[in-house]
Design an enzyme around this catalytic site. Structure first.
Site, PDB file in Angstrom:
ATOM      1  N   HIS A  12       1.461   8.323  -1.511  1.00 44.02           N
ATOM      2  CA  HIS A  12       1.294   8.237  -0.014  1.00 44.02           C
ATOM      3  C   HIS A  12       1.026   6.714   0.307  1.00 44.02           C
ATOM      4  CE1 HIS A  12      -3.303   8.997  -1.206  1.00 44.02           C
ATOM      5  NE2 HIS A  12      -2.868   7.448  -1.027  1.00 44.02           N
ATOM      6  N   HIS A  59      -9.140   7.352   3.163  1.00 42.90           N
ATOM      7  CA  HIS A  59      -9.498   6.230   2.792  1.00 42.90           C
ATOM      8  C   HIS A  59     -10.493   5.531   3.574  1.00 42.90           C
ATOM      9  CE1 HIS A  59      -5.427   7.224   1.072  1.00 42.90           C
ATOM     10  NE2 HIS A  59      -5.563   6.432   0.307  1.00 42.90           N
ATOM     11  N   HIS A 194      -1.190   2.806  -9.855  1.00 39.40           N
ATOM     12  CA  HIS A 194      -1.653   1.706  -9.004  1.00 39.40           C
ATOM     13  C   HIS A 194      -3.308   1.215  -9.190  1.00 39.40           C
ATOM     14  CE1 HIS A 194      -2.512   5.079  -6.147  1.00 39.40           C
ATOM     15  NE2 HIS A 194      -2.969   4.201  -5.292  1.00 39.40           N
ATOM     16  N   GLU A 241      -5.797   8.913  -8.159  1.00 39.09           N
ATOM     17  CA  GLU A 241      -5.456   9.722  -7.176  1.00 39.09           C
ATOM     18  C   GLU A 241      -4.447  11.020  -7.745  1.00 39.09           C
ATOM     19  OE1 GLU A 241      -5.066   6.607  -3.266  1.00 39.09           O
ATOM     20  OE2 GLU A 241      -3.079   7.375  -4.423  1.00 39.09           O
TER      21      GLU A 241
END
Ligand code: DHB
Ligand code: FE
Length: 285
Positions: A12, A59, A194, A241
């Protein structure tokens, strides 16, 4: 009962949405990533479900960091696109499905998952970018109503991968007990490897990512057995995630059919992955 017809795992990364909004589909920096999405987009275009459930993390855009729900569900009839500091993306607001939301909420609570309830929720890139990956040109509306299922992955202690997989299985049971015959698509979002800050910023682990892309299809229990520390070590601090893909996978059948996978580095400074699964049993010859 409602029937889960497909599951889509996808990154995303916000710049994917920004690139689409700026018409950079054929830009040399982006064209390979988007080419990887194309077969999934074409397959999905013929299989619009009645409702989608989108498993994502906020977030600190929809909910301040002073409130951190481990698991939450939206029960609203609309969700506005969040302003993340640069104005709202020029994409449609999200139409919800309160009736199915309340059914899922009650069933999940009865099944031992004490969900936080969102009667109002602005959805950020964790939500709108996966919708754009699915539907690049939504026009005035996304293809169907979408229910947000929120998971905390940004604040310690995140739920375990095993707990996310169990939530997915409970979600599958909840959908199966819905009185109406409707079709459902499930999106699990985030990842792949990431790390956005610190000494390992830019960390990418293709070996782990490819293992994950294989195992999410054939051996999700193996991924559910990994600890949160395993995810952070192997996939980076934000790579955790990926546990949200296990919610999607847990709601599907034990055996699924892979439709398409894609993997691209870099998107922002992350690895962007996509995996699409058909949940309908293949026709027997
Ligand atoms: C970025 C943000 C994310 O939430 C994410 O999952 C990946 C990348 C970013 O700002 O680059
Ligand atoms: Fe993220």
């Amino acid at each position: 009962m409602s029937e889960v017809i497909w599951g889509l795992g996808t990154s995303h990364v916000p710049s994917i949405g920004a690139a689409m909004d700026r018409g950079l589909h054929d830009d040399p920096v982006w064209s390979k990533l988007f080419a990887g999405y194309q077969p999934a987009r074409e397959w999905l275009a013929d299989r619009t479900p009645d409702v989608a459930v989108l498993v994502y993390n906020d977030h600190a855009n929809g909910v301040d960091l002073d409130v951190v729900p481990t698991f939450g569900i939206g029960v609203a009839d609309r969700y506005a696109v969040a302003d993340e500091g640069f104005g709202r993306r020029a994409v449609p607001d999200v139409v919800g499905h309160p009736e199915l939301s309340f059914h899922l909420l009650q069933s999940l609570v009865d099944d031992g998952f004490d969900m936080t309830v969102f009667r109002e929720l602005d959805v950020d890139h964790g939500f709108t970018v996966p919708l754009s990956v699915w539907t690049p040109d939504p026009g005035d509306a996304w293809p169907c109503p979408v229910i947000p299922l929120m998971v905390n992955v940004i604040s310690y202690p995140q739920p375990t991968a095993a707990r996310c997989y169990a939530l997915g299985q409970a979600l599958g049971r909840a959908l199966a007990s819905y009185p109406e015959d409707i079709t459902v698509g499930i999106l699990g979002t985030g990842g792949m490897s990431h790390q956005l800050a610190g000494t390992r910023a830019g960390f990418i682990n293709p070996t782990f990512d490819h293992m994950f892309l294989d195992a999410i299809e054939v051996d999700p229990e193996k991924l559910a057995a990994l600890s949160r520390e395993d995810y952070i070590r192997e996939a980076g601090s934000e790579g955790i995630e990926l546990i949200m893909w296990l919610v999607m996978r847990g709601a599907m059948n034990a055996e699924v059919t892979k439709v398409h996978t894609a993997y691209h580095v870099p998107a922002s400074n992350t690895a962007a992955g996509l995996a699409l699964f058909d949940n309908r049993a293949p026709a027997r010859a």
